[in-house]
Design a protein around this motif. Structure first.
Motif, PDB file in Angstrom:
ATOM      1  N   UNK A   2       0.858  -1.189   0.000  1.00 42.53           N
ATOM      2  CA  UNK A   2       0.000   0.000   0.000  1.00 42.53           C
ATOM      3  C   UNK A   2       0.890   1.233   0.000  1.00 42.53           C
ATOM      4  N   UNK A   3       0.621   2.140  -0.922  1.00 45.84           N
ATOM      5  CA  UNK A   3       1.380   3.380  -1.037  1.00 45.84           C
ATOM      6  C   UNK A   3       0.474   4.549  -0.682  1.00 45.84           C
ATOM      7  N   UNK A   4       0.886   5.353   0.279  1.00 44.45           N
ATOM      8  CA  UNK A   4       0.102   6.500   0.729  1.00 44.45           C
ATOM      9  C   UNK A   4       0.951   7.762   0.612  1.00 44.45           C
ATOM     10  N   UNK A   5       0.407   8.778  -0.010  1.00 44.94           N
ATOM     11  CA  UNK A   5       1.019  10.099  -0.041  1.00 44.94           C
ATOM     12  C   UNK A   5       0.038  11.065   0.602  1.00 44.94           C
ATOM     13  N   UNK A  59      -2.880   3.973  -2.884  1.00 45.34           N
ATOM     14  CA  UNK A  59      -2.750   3.045  -4.012  1.00 45.34           C
ATOM     15  C   UNK A  59      -2.317   1.675  -3.516  1.00 45.34           C
ATOM     16  N   UNK A  60      -2.872   0.636  -4.141  1.00 46.85           N
ATOM     17  CA  UNK A  60      -2.355  -0.710  -3.919  1.00 46.85           C
ATOM     18  C   UNK A  60      -1.563  -1.146  -5.137  1.00 46.85           C
ATOM     19  N   UNK A  61      -0.449  -1.823  -4.893  1.00 46.87           N
ATOM     20  CA  UNK A  61       0.380  -2.334  -5.988  1.00 46.87           C
ATOM     21  C   UNK A  61      -0.122  -3.683  -6.491  1.00 46.87           C
ATOM     22  N   UNK A  62      -1.064  -4.287  -5.781  1.00 45.89           N
ATOM     23  CA  UNK A  62      -1.528  -5.639  -6.105  1.00 45.89           C
ATOM     24  C   UNK A  62      -2.555  -5.597  -7.235  1.00 45.89           C
ATOM     25  N   UNK A 123      -7.965  -0.116   5.257  1.00 42.89           N
ATOM     26  CA  UNK A 123      -7.522   0.486   6.511  1.00 42.89           C
ATOM     27  C   UNK A 123      -6.795   1.796   6.234  1.00 42.89           C
ATOM     28  N   UNK A 124      -5.933   1.796   5.219  1.00 39.79           N
ATOM     29  CA  UNK A 124      -5.200   3.009   4.855  1.00 39.79           C
ATOM     30  C   UNK A 124      -6.148   4.085   4.325  1.00 39.79           C
ATOM     31  N   UNK A 125      -7.083   3.677   3.483  1.00 39.30           N
ATOM     32  CA  UNK A 125      -8.018   4.644   2.912  1.00 39.30           C
ATOM     33  C   UNK A 125      -8.910   5.245   3.989  1.00 39.30           C
ATOM     34  N   UNK A 126      -9.410   4.416   4.891  1.00 41.23           N
ATOM     35  CA  UNK A 126     -10.258   4.910   5.979  1.00 41.23           C
ATOM     36  C   UNK A 126      -9.484   5.864   6.882  1.00 41.23           C
ATOM     37  N   UNK A 127      -8.227   5.550   7.152  1.00 41.12           N
ATOM     38  CA  UNK A 127      -7.408   6.421   8.002  1.00 41.12           C
ATOM     39  C   UNK A 127      -7.191   7.781   7.356  1.00 41.12           C
ATOM     40  N   UNK A 128      -6.955   7.794   6.056  1.00 38.50           N
ATOM     41  CA  UNK A 128      -6.739   9.075   5.375  1.00 38.50           C
ATOM     42  C   UNK A 128      -8.021   9.881   5.266  1.00 38.50           C
TER      43      UNK A 128
END
Length: 259
Positions: A2-5, A59-62, A123-128
């Protein structure tokens, strides 16, 4: 995976289908059709790059053939009665099997993939979304997609160029849908709101306007920015630059929107 900016603006941009990573043990079980990864949202990250400052991206790399993070985690269809692909697809968008005989994942493996790849993305998207709402009082998720413009297995005829999804207006404030619709209508591209694509699970799950969480999906016809909708899926800079002007206008108007 998971890539987060993180950005300081109200926009969160989702990238669920640009990844092309397939773990080797899974890739070995894909057939020739599956290994082609034809249903990728080709070059979407490049198309949107640098259009606007201050945005957050997740973004997910998968690849979606490992698991589709834009499908309901329980596997229920978002388009009952219509052809579609599932949480872990068994076919490509043309209805052709992507797995070698006897190699499609069973329910236990699907659940393991959900936990390993689907859950961390959300989880990453909800956190952002929560972080951005805390900062601004609201957050807007703009979920970025693209697809071939002609896929008889999924829809009749030719898809419009710009396909806005709000699940019938349920996932965002009316002003958000209107500002995106106006920008699309002024662009010279063909456009529709809540046509064949009304927003995937991501848009429907995060779009809770009453809680200050807004979500809208943009599904682009790949004919608007690729040289051809076929391998090697080459990016056409001339077509893309024209489209980028419209996408920039959309993101700028969303960034300026206030409740």
């Amino acid at each position: 995976m998971i890539e987060v900016t993180q950005g300081d603006g109200p926009l969160v941009l989702g990238l669920p289908h640009t990844g092309v990573y397939v773990p080797p043990e899974i890739a070995a079980r894909l057939n020739e059709t599956g290994r082609a990864l034809a249903d990728t949202d080709w070059h979407i990250e490049r198309l949107y790059a640098g259009l606007i400052d201050g945005v957050t991206t997740v973004r997910t790399r998968v690849h979606r053939y490992v698991i589709d993070v834009n499908r309901a985690p329980g596997g229920e269809s978002l388009y009952p009665g219509q052809n579609t692909t599932g949480l872990v697809p068994l076919t490509d968008f043309d209805g052709v099997s992507i797995w070698r005989d006897g190699q499609a994942p069973d329910a236990e493996e699907v659940e393991a993939r959900r936990a390993a790849y689907h859950a961390p993305y959300h989880a990453a998207l909800a956190a952002e979304m929560a972080r951005v709402r805390e900062r601004h009082g609201f957050a807007i998720l703009y979920d970025r997609h693209s697809i071939r413009s002609r896929i008889p297995f999924l829809f009749d005829g030719t898809l419009p160029d710009l396909n806005i999804g709000t699940n019938g207006g349920a996932t965002c404030a009316p002003g958000i849908a209107a500002t995106v619709g106006d920008a699309c209508a002024a662009s010279g591209y063909s456009t529709v709101t809540d046509g064949r694509f009304k927003g995937g699970w991501t848009t429907r799950h995060y779009g809770r306007p009453g809680e200050g969480l807004h979500a809208i999906q943009m599904e682009l016809a790949q004919s608007t920015y690729l040289a051809a909708e076929a391998p090697p899926w080459s990016y056409d800079k001339t077509r893309a630059e024209r489209l980028r002007a419209t996408l920039r206008a959309i993101l700028e108007t969303l960034s300026d929107w206030r409740p």
